[in-house]
Motif scaffolding. Sequence first.
Motif, PDB file in Angstrom:
ATOM      1  N   ASP A   5       0.826  -1.211   0.000  1.00  0.00           N
ATOM      2  CA  ASP A   5       0.000   0.000   0.000  1.00  0.00           C
ATOM      3  C   ASP A   5       0.858   1.258   0.000  1.00  0.00           C
ATOM      4  N   ARG A   6       2.022   1.184   0.641  1.00  0.00           N
ATOM      5  CA  ARG A   6       2.904   2.352   0.725  1.00  0.00           C
ATOM      6  C   ARG A   6       3.894   2.416  -0.436  1.00  0.00           C
ATOM      7  N   GLY A   7       3.852   1.432  -1.334  1.00  0.00           N
ATOM      8  CA  GLY A   7       4.752   1.423  -2.482  1.00  0.00           C
ATOM      9  C   GLY A   7       6.146   0.912  -2.171  1.00  0.00           C
ATOM     10  N   ILE A   8       6.375   0.469  -0.938  1.00  0.00           N
ATOM     11  CA  ILE A   8       7.707  -0.006  -0.555  1.00  0.00           C
ATOM     12  C   ILE A   8       8.042  -1.318  -1.260  1.00  0.00           C
ATOM     13  N   MET A   9       7.044  -2.213  -1.343  1.00  0.00           N
ATOM     14  CA  MET A   9       7.296  -3.519  -1.935  1.00  0.00           C
ATOM     15  C   MET A   9       7.772  -3.388  -3.378  1.00  0.00           C
ATOM     16  N   ASP A  10       7.130  -2.525  -4.153  1.00  0.00           N
ATOM     17  CA  ASP A  10       7.523  -2.365  -5.558  1.00  0.00           C
ATOM     18  C   ASP A  10       8.942  -1.825  -5.677  1.00  0.00           C
ATOM     19  N   ARG A  11       9.311  -0.901  -4.775  1.00  0.00           N
ATOM     20  CA  ARG A  11      10.665  -0.348  -4.826  1.00  0.00           C
ATOM     21  C   ARG A  11      11.701  -1.406  -4.457  1.00  0.00           C
ATOM     22  N   VAL A  12      11.363  -2.267  -3.498  1.00  0.00           N
ATOM     23  CA  VAL A  12      12.290  -3.324  -3.097  1.00  0.00           C
ATOM     24  C   VAL A  12      12.494  -4.321  -4.231  1.00  0.00           C
ATOM     25  N   LEU A  13      11.408  -4.667  -4.922  1.00  0.00           N
ATOM     26  CA  LEU A  13      11.467  -5.728  -5.927  1.00  0.00           C
ATOM     27  C   LEU A  13      12.181  -5.312  -7.211  1.00  0.00           C
ATOM     28  N   VAL A  14      12.413  -4.024  -7.429  1.00  0.00           N
ATOM     29  CA  VAL A  14      13.166  -3.604  -8.617  1.00  0.00           C
ATOM     30  C   VAL A  14      14.667  -3.543  -8.329  1.00  0.00           C
ATOM     31  N   THR A  15      15.060  -3.849  -7.103  1.00  0.00           N
ATOM     32  CA  THR A  15      16.479  -3.895  -6.744  1.00  0.00           C
ATOM     33  C   THR A  15      16.973  -5.330  -6.853  1.00  0.00           C
ATOM     34  N   PRO A  16      18.286  -5.545  -6.765  1.00  0.00           N
ATOM     35  CA  PRO A  16      18.827  -6.920  -6.810  1.00  0.00           C
ATOM     36  C   PRO A  16      18.662  -7.692  -5.496  1.00  0.00           C
ATOM     37  N   VAL A  17      17.909  -7.161  -4.547  1.00  0.00           N
ATOM     38  CA  VAL A  17      17.712  -7.862  -3.275  1.00  0.00           C
ATOM     39  C   VAL A  17      17.113  -9.244  -3.530  1.00  0.00           C
TER      40      VAL A  17
END
Length: 273
Positions: free
Chosen positions: A102-114
């Motif tokens: 909901d806060r958009g954090i998940m999408d930002r995490v998933l575009v990284t190499p994490v």
Amino acid sequence: MTTITIPADVSAGRNRGSLLAHSAYFTLQSIRALWRQPLYVAVMLVQPMVWLLLFGQLFKRIVELPGFGGVNYIDFLVPGVVAMNALFIGAWSGTGFIEMMDRGIMDRVLVTPVRRGAIIIGSLSYNMLSLLVQGIIVFVVGRLSGATYPGGLPGIATSLLAAMLLTAGFCSMSNALALLLRTNEALIGLSQFLTLPLMFLSTAIMAQEAAPEWIQTASAYNPVNWAVVAARESLAASPDWGTVWANLGGLAAVALVLGYLGTRAFGSYQRSL
């Protein structure tokens, strides 16, 4: 729920790292988040304290039924309360993922190499640490309420290990459902549908011999019951360690399978964006 921040070198794509390194990073974040939110542990203790103190007094004469062997009901109840708490902590874990979405954090995490598995492990670490603290408190309160633990510290440690494995499995399941369902209402409804039957189809609050035969059969395949049996047996004066390790092995297998499925659910989430 933990707040995920991404190291600059990872977010820039300069450090793909290993699963171990990323998992260590998210685990450390989990420890810091839990340290900053001690009130979370206190609030989550309300329900197990109600089970232990209210149920323990309300149903203390239930041990007169066949199957209990005349044990003190508080002795019987404490391992069940720890397992039930583990179940509900794990089942609610996915709400943290939904908040991240909901806060958009998940999408930002998933575009990284994490590594995706590291995100799951970070969530598991937070919930398992929370369960460990709460489990210790339940054992202390149980002792003050008259419970005895003939198995001593090894029995208590084994009971907490069983509860943590149970939490790990249901935490992974809840996270996977969160990635698929994406709303708290759907996740909570489905979690309640799964957890309440599992709780009552176990020996958490009722001796197996005192339950109907079909419940006895169902409990043999119930991971919640595996955790309760492992805990009770390890707390006995003369534990059957074969039974304990068999149940712990089953819990570990379930946790690994559900952890794998939880990691795979990230792919479904990303494909549906």
